[in-house]
Structure formats: structure tokens, C-alpha cells
Design a protein around this motif. Structure first.
Motif, mmCIF file in Angstrom:
data_model
loop_
_atom_site.group_PDB
_atom_site.id
_atom_site.type_symbol
_atom_site.label_atom_id
_atom_site.label_comp_id
_atom_site.label_asym_id
_atom_site.label_seq_id
_atom_site.Cartn_x
_atom_site.Cartn_y
_atom_site.Cartn_z
ATOM 1 N N VAL A 47 42.374 51.352 37.968
ATOM 2 C CA VAL A 47 42.106 51.701 39.360
ATOM 3 C C VAL A 47 41.437 50.538 40.087
ATOM 4 O O VAL A 47 41.735 50.250 41.264
ATOM 5 C CB VAL A 47 41.234 52.973 39.413
ATOM 6 N N THR A 48 40.526 49.844 39.418
ATOM 7 C CA THR A 48 39.856 48.691 40.032
ATOM 8 C C THR A 48 40.862 47.609 40.390
ATOM 9 O O THR A 48 40.813 47.025 41.483
ATOM 10 C CB THR A 48 38.794 48.126 39.074
ATOM 11 N N VAL A 49 41.782 47.337 39.484
ATOM 12 C CA VAL A 49 42.823 46.346 39.760
ATOM 13 C C VAL A 49 43.671 46.781 40.948
ATOM 14 O O VAL A 49 44.001 45.974 41.833
ATOM 15 C CB VAL A 49 43.705 46.132 38.516
ATOM 16 N N ALA A 50 44.022 48.063 40.993
ATOM 17 C CA ALA A 50 44.894 48.557 42.069
ATOM 18 C C ALA A 50 44.236 48.416 43.438
ATOM 19 O O ALA A 50 44.839 47.899 44.386
ATOM 20 C CB ALA A 50 45.272 50.010 41.804
ATOM 21 N N VAL A 51 42.990 48.891 43.565
ATOM 22 C CA VAL A 51 42.342 48.839 44.876
ATOM 23 C C VAL A 51 41.995 47.397 45.254
ATOM 24 O O VAL A 51 42.032 47.026 46.440
ATOM 25 C CB VAL A 51 41.081 49.732 44.910
ATOM 26 N N ALA A 52 41.684 46.575 44.255
ATOM 27 C CA ALA A 52 41.386 45.170 44.556
ATOM 28 C C ALA A 52 42.631 44.455 45.077
ATOM 29 O O ALA A 52 42.562 43.707 46.067
ATOM 30 C CB ALA A 52 40.852 44.472 43.311
ATOM 31 N N LEU A 53 43.759 44.670 44.430
ATOM 32 C CA LEU A 53 44.996 44.054 44.898
ATOM 33 C C LEU A 53 45.385 44.593 46.273
ATOM 34 O O LEU A 53 45.880 43.850 47.132
ATOM 35 C CB LEU A 53 46.119 44.303 43.891
ATOM 36 N N GLY A 54 45.179 45.907 46.474
ATOM 37 C CA GLY A 54 45.472 46.481 47.784
ATOM 38 C C GLY A 54 44.657 45.825 48.880
ATOM 39 O O GLY A 54 45.175 45.517 49.968
ATOM 40 N N TYR A 55 43.377 45.571 48.589
ATOM 41 C CA TYR A 55 42.519 44.931 49.599
ATOM 42 C C TYR A 55 42.919 43.473 49.803
ATOM 43 O O TYR A 55 43.061 43.009 50.947
ATOM 44 C CB TYR A 55 41.061 45.011 49.171
ATOM 45 N N VAL A 56 43.094 42.742 48.705
ATOM 46 C CA VAL A 56 43.388 41.309 48.813
ATOM 47 C C VAL A 56 44.711 41.073 49.534
ATOM 48 O O VAL A 56 44.806 40.241 50.445
ATOM 49 C CB VAL A 56 43.406 40.661 47.413
#
Length: 496
Positions: A47-56
């Protein structure tokens, strides 16, 4: 407390505790904590990877990010809140329950339901508070998150299955029921370790007196003494299968009696080789009634299967055209005779068709079959060390390269990408009524048997897998088998 025919209300007044007893933490509790912790850590990472990529990908555009997207800063807080809520939703949906971890379909379904519910709720809240949530942010975060979470769970399931195959992370299980039903269930449990049931004993009508063990498993007592036996032998699961004594009242009483032991109650219906999508549970006056949908051999799903077959087979054929031509030349150069081998096989509803293969045997090998088999031509015959196979043929067979021309059979409509392997008329003539059900669907280039051990499986195991496929076919299942086939081609087992 025992299972008997007394009304449960009378028993409750007489000896049932007025407060629920505290469940015992059995010996399996430590490993349960381990696999739950693994799943939690995997979910947090995914989940951390997903939301981080979504933000970046949506907002991080270098030093001018605030000029380009003034609200980008808000999405840092939104991303943190979304990640926390996502992990919490996965837990509330029961996707990290030890009962479903490693189970496959049910685990992934709970992950999907939790994710859909979370994003649906987020959309409703944003609408109510009139907040314009960036669609591109969701379009990146949602699919990456689903793939990452399910991918992590798949890797954990593979690890858990390997550990259980080594005898670890097992649930001590007591099987209760009639002798034949208990023997069948113990046999099925012994064939697979993925569910983690380790049968330590059984309870049969009449108890242990003058009773022979069931498959080497001791008889620990009568059916009525199941709860007592579970407590005495530190059991984690009590599995109740078919028995005259397994009445609704008796099962309810057993569930009550097991509360103080910490053991789980598992009820095994008298159904075998029926996939979950065909089952619908309907409560009738407090009793769960299991409805079994008939197998679907026609309809829209099979139209989709045909479209899928043609499109995918055509794409694969375009990719392998050059390698296929090279192999054909090598066959001609290394062995006299044509590169292509044709043979009549039996297809759907018993209709014959011409099968295409790259020739992996020497010329006129069919005439030598009786000699190789010493006259014993049974169903699913295949010699393990066939002297007729050429050196190049052994390599092609190991990696299933000789079967690539069957893509033409798929495009023609004689075969499907996935299904039971097509057989010759001599084998089909020996089918019994059960095996004849293999002919209800088109034969396949690959199948459940091929990705589950191929020729290393016994006839009974292979036939059971084929029949399971025929009666429980789904397009999603076909895709899963094809992915497993790709793995088998890269790292083959049971091929000769």
C-alpha cells in the motif's frame, strides 16, 4: 459434554455455562501470529508503494510543483490517511485471518472487496464534502495497489505452502464421522498439505473398542466424545464429515462444547470436486442449505472462451513462427522424414480431428508402439523411457516445443488453449462413464493435469484433475493455468 439426541435447550439448562468461556490459545497460535504478521507487513509495504507512486506520478514535477499543482501538498496527508485506511480495511475484511491466508481465491476476493469498499467510500465522502479528488491520482494508486497487495499475498502463499509441505504450520485435526466418509476425507487431506490440516486421530460410531485404525490413524473415541477427545489431544480443528449422528442439534452442541478448547469446527459436506463459484449457501430456518449449480458446457462463457482462444493462439503463433520454422528444419536435418507429425485424435463429443505436432520420434514409430508397450496399451499410456524418441525430440518434449503446431488446431476450432489432453481412439474406447465426461469440452493444448505434475501423477490423480476442470471451468481459471504453463515450460517437471 457429548453429542446426543437430547434437546439442546435441556442440555443448556443443565450443564452449559452462562457466560462464554475464554478460548484456549492452542499450540498453533504462535505460527498463526507469524503468518498474520507477514501478511500485515506485506500489506503495509504494498500500500505504501502504491500511494507513493500515485503521489509522485501525479504531483511530483520537480521544484515548481507548487506552481503547477497548489494542492499537491494536501495529497501528502491524503496519501498517508489512505494508506492507513487501506491497511485497516484489509484487516476488517478478514483478509489477514489465519483461516484464509494461503487459501487462494477467498483471500484474493476479500482483498478485492476491501479495496473496492474503501475507494467507494472515499468517492462518496469526497462528493459529500465537495472535494475534487484527482482522478489521475486514483487511476495510478488503485491498480498498482491491487497488483502489489495480491502479488505480495501470492508470494506469501507460495512460501506458506512450501513450509506446510515440510510439515510446518500444521493444524492438529480430529476427523469425525462414519468410517467410509472419514477414510475418504483423511485420504484427500493426505494428498495435499496446502490447507495445513494434520490429522492426528478420528472419532467413529462405536468408539475405539474393536476398531481398526483408519489409514494408520488411531480411533480416539466415539462421535459423541468429539469435544472431549479434542481437549485431551490438544486439537486445533475438529472436522465433521458425513454421519447419521451429525444432526443440526448435535453440531450446534459440539460447537458450544468446543468453545472452551479453542478448537475450530469445520463441517465437510458430502460434495467432492465442486468449485466454490458453483456453490450458493441459502439459510433455511437457521440451517445452511448448499445449492450446487450445474456445470456449464455451453453459453456466453464458452463464446468468450472461443474468442480468447483465437486471439491468444494467433498472437502466440506470430511470436513463435520463426522459432517454429527453425525447429522444423532441425527435425528434418537430425532425422529422416517430415518435420510435421499428424495423428487422428478424439475431440469434443467424440468427434475425430487431425492433430499437428513437430515430429519427436523416428519415422514409422507408431508401428513400433505395441512392441515398446509389450502389448499393454491402457488409458493414458506413455512410456517413461521411449526408445523411439530422437535426441532432439527429447529436448522438444521436455519443454513442450513439439506441441506448438497445435496452435493451428486451436485456431481451427478442434482444440482449446486449455482443456483435457486429446487422446487416440484406442484410449477413448476404454473410458468408463466418468472418464467419458472429458469429452464434454474441447481438448486443450495445456490443462490442469499438465500444470499439476504431468506424467508424474497417477492415472487416478490425473483423471480427477481433468474431471474437476471439465465441471468447474472458468475463463479466469484458464488464464491461471496458462500462467502456470509458462512456468512449467521454463522449469519443466514430469515431462518425457
Amino acid at each position: 459434554m457429548t453429542l446426543d439426541n437430547r434437546p439442546p435447550t435441556a442440555q443448556l439448562r443443565r450443564d452449559a455455562p452462562m457466560t462464554a468461556p475464554a478460548p484456549r490459545r492452542g499450540p498453533a497460535a504462535p505460527w498463526k501470529d507469524v503468518i498474520v504478521r507477514r501478511a500485515l507487513l506485506s500489506d503495509v509495504a504494498a500500500v505504501t508503494v502504491a500511494v507513493a507512486l500515485g503521489y509522485v506520478l501525479r504531483f511530483d514535477r520537480g521544484i515548481e510543483v507548487d506552481l503547477v499543482e497548489p494542492r499537491g501538498g494536501q495529497y501528502v496527508l491524503i496519501s498517508v490517511a489512505l494508506a492507513e485506511a487501506w491497511v485497516l480495511a484489509l484487516g476488517l475484511a478478514g483478509s489477514r485471518s489465519p483461516r484464509v491466508l494461503g487459501s487462494g481465491g477467498e483471500e484474493y476476493a476479500r482483498v478485492a472487496r476491501a479495496t473496492a469498499a474503501l475507494f467507494g467510500l472515499a468517492a462518496i465522502v469526497c462528493y459529500l464534502v465537495k472535494f475534487d479528488l484527482a482522478r489521475s491520482y486514483v487511476a495510478v494508486t488503485l491498480p498498482i495497489g491491487i497488483v502489489a497487495v495480491t502479488g505480495g499475498r501470492w508470494l506469501l502463499a507460495r512460501r506458506l505452502h512450501r513450509e506446510r509441505a515440510r510439515g510446518e504450520f500444521q493444524r492438529r485435526t480430529l476427523v469425525v464421522g462414519s468410517r467410509d466418509a472419514v477414510a475418504d476425507l483423511c485420504h484427500r487431506v493426505g494428498r495435499t498439505h496446502q490447507a495445513g490440516f494434520e490429522v492426528v486421530g478420528v472419532c467413529l460410531p462405536g468408539g475405539a473398542a474393536h476398531q481398526e485404525p483408519v489409514g494408520g490413524l488411531p480411533v480416539l473415541g466415539r462421535i459423541e466424545d468429539a469435544a472431549t477427545s479434542a481437549r485431551a489431544h490438544d486439537v486445533d480443528v475438529v472436522a465433521v464429515t458425513a454421519s447419521d449422528g451429525a444432526t443440526p442439534h448435535a453440531l450446534k452442541r459440539l460447537a458450544w462444547d468446543l468453545e472452551s478448547t479453542g478448537a475450530e469446527l469445520v463441517v465437510v459436506p458430502a460434495l467432492a470436486d465442486v468449485a466454490a463459484p458453483r456453490l450458493v449457501i441459502t439459510p433455511v430456518d437457521g440451517v445452511p442449505v448448499v445449492q450446487v449449480a450445474p456445470p456449464g458446457y455451453t453459453g456466453l462463457q464458452h463464446v468468450l472462451k472461443r474468442v480468447f482462444d483465437v486471439v491468444v493462439a494467433t498472437l502466440i503463433l506470430l511470436v513463435v513462427t520463426v522459432p517454429l520454422a527453425v525447429l522444423a528444419i532441425l527435425v528434418r536435418l537430425t532425422s529422416p522424414g517430415p518435420a510435421l507429425f499428424t495423428q487422428q485424435r478424439i475431440g469434443r463429443h467424440g468427434r475425430p480431428f487431425t492433430l499437428f505436432k513437430l515430429r519427436s520420434m523416428r519415422l514409422h514409430a507408431e508401428a513400433e508402439l505395441a512392441e515398446v508397450l509389450d502389448g499393454d496399451v491402457g488409458v493414458f499410456y506413455k512410456p517413461k523411457a521411449d526408445p523411439r524418441v530422437t535426441r532432439l525430440g527429447r529436448i522438444m518434449r521436455k519443454y513442450s516445443l513439439d506441441e506448438l503446431p497445435q496452435l493451428l488446431n486451436v485456431i481451427k476450432g478442434d482444440m482449446s488453449l486449455v482443456g483435457p489432453r486429446p487422446q487416440v481412439a484406442l484410449e477413448v474406447a476404454q473410458y468408463d462413464d466418468a472418464l467419458r465426461r472429458r469429452l464434454f469440452v474441447k481438448p486443450g493444448l495445456t490443462g490442469l493435469w499438465q500444470v499439476s505434475g504431468r506424467n508424474d501423477l497417477s492415472l487416478d490423480q490425473g483423471a480427477r484433475l481433468d474431471l474437476y476442470y471439465v465441471e468447474n471451468w472458468s475463463l479466469l481459471g484458464d488464464i491461471g493455468i496458462m500462467l502456470r504453463t509458462a512456468r512449467e515450460v521454463i522449469s519443466p517437471s514430469g515431462s518425457y
